[in-house]
Design an enzyme around this catalytic site. Sequence first.
Site, PDB file in Angstrom:
ATOM      1  N   HIS A 233       0.863  -1.189   0.000  1.00  2.26           N
ATOM      2  CA  HIS A 233       0.000   0.000   0.000  1.00  2.26           C
ATOM      3  C   HIS A 233       0.896   1.234   0.000  1.00  2.26           C
ATOM      4  CE1 HIS A 233      -2.730   3.065   1.564  1.00  2.26           C
ATOM      5  NE2 HIS A 233      -3.719   2.283   1.178  1.00  2.26           N
ATOM      6  N   CYS A 271      -3.624   2.414  -4.718  1.00  2.00           N
ATOM      7  CA  CYS A 271      -4.543   3.211  -3.904  1.00  2.00           C
ATOM      8  C   CYS A 271      -4.565   4.628  -4.466  1.00  2.00           C
ATOM      9  CB  CYS A 271      -4.101   3.210  -2.445  1.00  2.00           C
ATOM     10  SG  CYS A 271      -5.155   4.254  -1.427  1.00  2.00           S
ATOM     11  N   HIS A 298      -7.559   0.156  -4.379  1.00  3.57           N
ATOM     12  CA  HIS A 298      -8.410   1.008  -3.544  1.00  3.57           C
ATOM     13  C   HIS A 298      -8.789   2.189  -4.418  1.00  3.57           C
ATOM     14  CE1 HIS A 298      -6.311  -0.082   0.571  1.00  3.57           C
ATOM     15  NE2 HIS A 298      -6.950  -1.097   0.040  1.00  3.57           N
ATOM     16  N   ASP A 346     -12.552   2.732  -1.352  1.00  5.46           N
ATOM     17  CA  ASP A 346     -11.686   3.035  -0.223  1.00  5.46           C
ATOM     18  C   ASP A 346     -12.247   4.253   0.476  1.00  5.46           C
ATOM     19  OD1 ASP A 346      -9.511   2.870   1.435  1.00  5.46           O
ATOM     20  OD2 ASP A 346      -8.224   4.048   0.135  1.00  5.46           O
ATOM     21  N   HIS A 347     -12.735   4.063   1.634  1.00  5.40           N
ATOM     22  CA  HIS A 347     -13.351   5.141   2.422  1.00  5.40           C
ATOM     23  C   HIS A 347     -14.642   5.601   1.756  1.00  5.40           C
ATOM     24  CE1 HIS A 347      -9.032   6.251   3.879  1.00  5.40           C
ATOM     25  NE2 HIS A 347      -9.363   5.003   4.119  1.00  5.40           N
ATOM     26  N   TYR A 363     -14.791   4.222   7.178  1.00  6.68           N
ATOM     27  CA  TYR A 363     -15.344   2.910   6.832  1.00  6.68           C
ATOM     28  C   TYR A 363     -16.815   2.754   7.206  1.00  6.68           C
ATOM     29  CZ  TYR A 363     -10.672   1.634   5.507  1.00  6.68           C
ATOM     30  OH  TYR A 363      -9.462   1.587   4.861  1.00  6.68           O
TER      31      TYR A 363
HETATM   32  C1  DNO Z   1      -6.607   3.272   5.311  1.00  5.51           C
HETATM   33  C2  DNO Z   1      -6.038   2.082   4.699  1.00  5.51           C
HETATM   34  C3  DNO Z   1      -4.653   1.754   5.213  1.00  5.51           C
HETATM   35  C4  DNO Z   1      -4.227   0.384   4.701  1.00  5.51           C
HETATM   36  C5  DNO Z   1      -2.862  -0.034   5.153  1.00  5.51           C
HETATM   37  C6  DNO Z   1      -2.421  -1.278   4.439  1.00  5.51           C
HETATM   38  O1  DNO Z   1      -7.767   3.465   5.263  1.00  5.51           O
HETATM   39  O2  DNO Z   1      -6.054   2.171   3.329  1.00  5.51           O
HETATM   40  O3  DNO Z   1      -4.671   1.751   6.600  1.00  5.51           O
HETATM   41  O4  DNO Z   1      -5.126  -0.575   5.148  1.00  5.51           O
HETATM   42  O5  DNO Z   1      -1.928   0.956   4.939  1.00  5.51           O
HETATM   43  O6  DNO Z   1      -1.375  -1.861   5.145  1.00  5.51           O
END
Ligand code: DNO
Length: 388
Positions: A233, A271, A298, A346-347, A363
Amino acid sequence: MKSGWRWYGADDAISLKEIRQAGVTDVVAALYRRRAGEIWPVEEIRAQADAVRAAGMEWSVVESVPVHEDIKKHSGDWKTYIENYKQTIRNLAECGIRTVCYNFMPILDWTRSNLNYVLADGSDVLCYNHLEVAAFDLFALKRPGAEQEYDEELKERARFFWDKLPTIERMRISNSILLGLPGTVDDLTPQQFLDQLGAYKDIDDATLRKHMYDFLNEITPVLDDTGVNMAIHPDDPPRPIFGLPRILSNAADIRQMYKECPSSHIGLTLCTGSLGGGIENDEVAIFKEFAERIYFCHFRNIQHEAPGIFRESESHLVGKVDMIGLIKALFAEEKRRGEGIVVRPDHGRHMEIDRVRKCYSGYDYGGRLVGLAELRGLAFGIANGVAG
Ligand code: DNO
């Protein structure tokens, strides 16, 4: 595009049934009660995978198997922790899970200074403001050496800003930065944070990179045996903070990692929100350049409000990130490999319908439900030629 969703296990306020009804096929989860460095037992992995399967989905991606801080620093029991990591990979593979998301950010995982940035419609999102972070660093944390790292202009603005800031706002910034993440990092007090920062004082950018490449090359034989893919990530924000090096923030960093760790099992979590925090990063170009080793995505969008200030968007489709370009690039790669890639929203915004239950910041159910629906709608349109 396989529809993914991060689930925090049996303790999550969102049920597997609700997740499935969002259109999800692939659950993204971890054994959140296991601490960094521990071996994940097969029975526990299997029990959680069975629960997901019983709900009509697959647990196909782990997010995250955290990398113990000692591995990043080459301190303490780091060699044991690497062996444990390898065993966890074998155990995951035994249960059919072959994608592992992780990060190599020292101490803090992703960092925000405001977890409740209110939008015009009353919903709220996550925000990063470098002025707030610098002010906290200089005047609350009083980190040794911080004074030398910021330029005079920023220091002056930070001082003016902090002096006028009500205590409650100072607390908000401190809590946002030091808030822990389940299964990854603990909540920290300012003193604990300072102590941990001290332990990194001899670890510069080049050293941290070397430790990461060593770790990845050391586990590669296990990846070759098991077929597990490691999907790192990116750093969030994609810049050094609190004097800590950040080594996976842009295309050059990814290129270097691919070169130093040539195994095809060493890949990326694309991401968009993390990369997008860097105004100069071109997420679509990054996707295309590194496509063959992207194992997980993501997708979210962000808005840059001013230099050093970015927040999540009103919509997953609108903002800095060219979501149309990304989904097209995703489709091209899926076609090449003859297989779908898991994408999770993601979010998402914290909306009115989310006030009834407590979820981790970013989340919530409503915000991600809308986000996933938007992404699926866009993908459907592109797949069917609607968007040209
Ligand atoms: C935040 C996430 C990160 C992710 C970590 C992966 O929302 O995208 O915390 O889970 O960095 O190790």
